[in-house]
Write a protein that holds these residues in place. Sequence first.
Motif, PDB file in Angstrom:
ATOM      1  N   CYS A  13       0.818  -1.219   0.000  1.00  0.00           N
ATOM      2  CA  CYS A  13       0.000   0.000   0.000  1.00  0.00           C
ATOM      3  C   CYS A  13       0.851   1.268   0.000  1.00  0.00           C
ATOM      4  CB  CYS A  13      -0.937   0.012   1.201  1.00  0.00           C
ATOM      5  SG  CYS A  13      -2.200  -1.284   1.134  1.00  0.00           S
ATOM      6  N   TYR A  14       1.953   1.252   0.742  1.00  0.00           N
ATOM      7  CA  TYR A  14       2.830   2.412   0.834  1.00  0.00           C
ATOM      8  C   TYR A  14       3.779   2.542  -0.367  1.00  0.00           C
ATOM      9  CZ  TYR A  14       1.911   3.770   5.740  1.00  0.00           C
ATOM     10  OH  TYR A  14       1.357   4.235   6.889  1.00  0.00           O
ATOM     11  N   ALA A  15       4.122   1.428  -0.992  1.00  0.00           N
ATOM     12  CA  ALA A  15       5.163   1.389  -2.041  1.00  0.00           C
ATOM     13  C   ALA A  15       5.031   2.480  -3.107  1.00  0.00           C
ATOM     14  CB  ALA A  15       5.208   0.006  -2.676  1.00  0.00           C
ATOM     15  N   PRO A  16       3.842   2.771  -3.637  1.00  0.00           N
ATOM     16  CA  PRO A  16       3.758   3.785  -4.698  1.00  0.00           C
ATOM     17  C   PRO A  16       4.181   5.188  -4.262  1.00  0.00           C
ATOM     18  CG  PRO A  16       1.724   2.502  -4.585  1.00  0.00           C
ATOM     19  CD  PRO A  16       2.546   2.127  -3.397  1.00  0.00           C
ATOM     20  N   PHE A  17       4.206   5.435  -2.961  1.00  0.00           N
ATOM     21  CA  PHE A  17       4.531   6.774  -2.465  1.00  0.00           C
ATOM     22  C   PHE A  17       6.024   6.980  -2.242  1.00  0.00           C
ATOM     23  CE2 PHE A  17       0.205   5.727  -1.193  1.00  0.00           C
ATOM     24  CZ  PHE A  17      -0.468   6.756  -1.837  1.00  0.00           C
ATOM     25  N   PHE A  18       6.785   5.897  -2.167  1.00  0.00           N
ATOM     26  CA  PHE A  18       8.240   5.979  -2.004  1.00  0.00           C
ATOM     27  C   PHE A  18       8.911   6.245  -3.345  1.00  0.00           C
ATOM     28  CE2 PHE A  18       7.193   3.859   1.930  1.00  0.00           C
ATOM     29  CZ  PHE A  18       8.201   4.222   2.805  1.00  0.00           C
ATOM     30  N   GLY A  19      10.158   6.723  -3.315  1.00  0.00           N
ATOM     31  CA  GLY A  19      10.933   6.860  -4.543  1.00  0.00           C
ATOM     32  C   GLY A  19      11.096   5.511  -5.211  1.00  0.00           C
ATOM     33  N   ILE A  41      13.916   2.205  -0.867  1.00  0.00           N
ATOM     34  CA  ILE A  41      13.988   0.982  -0.069  1.00  0.00           C
ATOM     35  C   ILE A  41      14.341  -0.161  -1.006  1.00  0.00           C
ATOM     36  CG2 ILE A  41      12.700  -0.599   1.432  1.00  0.00           C
ATOM     37  CD1 ILE A  41      12.852   2.157   2.682  1.00  0.00           C
ATOM     38  N   GLY A  42      15.404  -0.905  -0.677  1.00  0.00           N
ATOM     39  CA  GLY A  42      15.836  -2.038  -1.495  1.00  0.00           C
ATOM     40  C   GLY A  42      14.954  -3.259  -1.307  1.00  0.00           C
ATOM     41  N   LYS A  43      15.412  -4.362  -1.853  1.00  0.00           N
ATOM     42  CA  LYS A  43      14.688  -5.636  -1.752  1.00  0.00           C
ATOM     43  C   LYS A  43      14.972  -6.301  -0.410  1.00  0.00           C
ATOM     44  CE  LYS A  43      15.047  -6.449  -6.688  1.00  0.00           C
ATOM     45  NZ  LYS A  43      15.690  -7.222  -7.744  1.00  0.00           N
ATOM     46  N   LYS A  44      13.987  -7.048   0.083  1.00  0.00           N
ATOM     47  CA  LYS A  44      14.104  -7.812   1.320  1.00  0.00           C
ATOM     48  C   LYS A  44      14.481  -6.957   2.526  1.00  0.00           C
ATOM     49  CE  LYS A  44      16.362 -11.601   1.117  1.00  0.00           C
ATOM     50  NZ  LYS A  44      17.321 -12.656   0.860  1.00  0.00           N
ATOM     51  N   VAL A  45      13.987  -5.731   2.563  1.00  0.00           N
ATOM     52  CA  VAL A  45      14.202  -4.849   3.710  1.00  0.00           C
ATOM     53  C   VAL A  45      13.076  -5.102   4.699  1.00  0.00           C
ATOM     54  CG1 VAL A  45      14.264  -2.445   4.492  1.00  0.00           C
ATOM     55  CG2 VAL A  45      15.426  -3.111   2.367  1.00  0.00           C
TER      56      VAL A  45
END
Length: 184
Positions: A13-19, A41-45
């Motif tokens: 849900c938050y992902a689209p708002f991050f760079g 934010i990278g992968k598997k964080v």
Amino acid sequence: MMDKILWGIRALCYAPFFGKFGMPSYLGKPVFLKGIRNIIIGKKVRILPHLRMETQNGGTIEIEDDVVISQNVHITSAGQLKIGKRSLILANVFITNIDHDYTEIGKHVVKQKITVKETTIGENCFIGMGAAIMPGTVLGKQCVVGANSVVKGVFPDYCVIVGSPAKIIKKYNQETQIWEKISG
């Protein structure tokens, strides 16, 4: 297990708002997020609950792959701030590249100018509970920061840093393959 599933849904849900928000990563319920377009934010964080993360004045925060951030962590940036891959940040840690000037007598510190110094945590670092990583700090690869340490400065790869102000107490000797105490 159910918490992690919910945190994964929250991340989607938050992902689209991050760079950028790499998957599969998860995000516990944050306390405060500001300027998240400038956060990568990278992968598997894995980010546990009660994170406070903010950018201002065009600053950026980059968290590389496979980083774990425990609860109640505060990260703030007005310049470049980077956390290297496979690092572990324990609870109640503060990481910043911002400092407030305080030299104008009679003027509130918050209304004085800020200074920004790039802050970098190298890959595979371990930041102990309650540590403060101050502006201008550069940690090399696989540095260990002791609990409640106040860290400022440049530190080489493979060292153990403790205290307030933090100092190197051990370094890894690549020839002997032993962590050796630093005398004096």
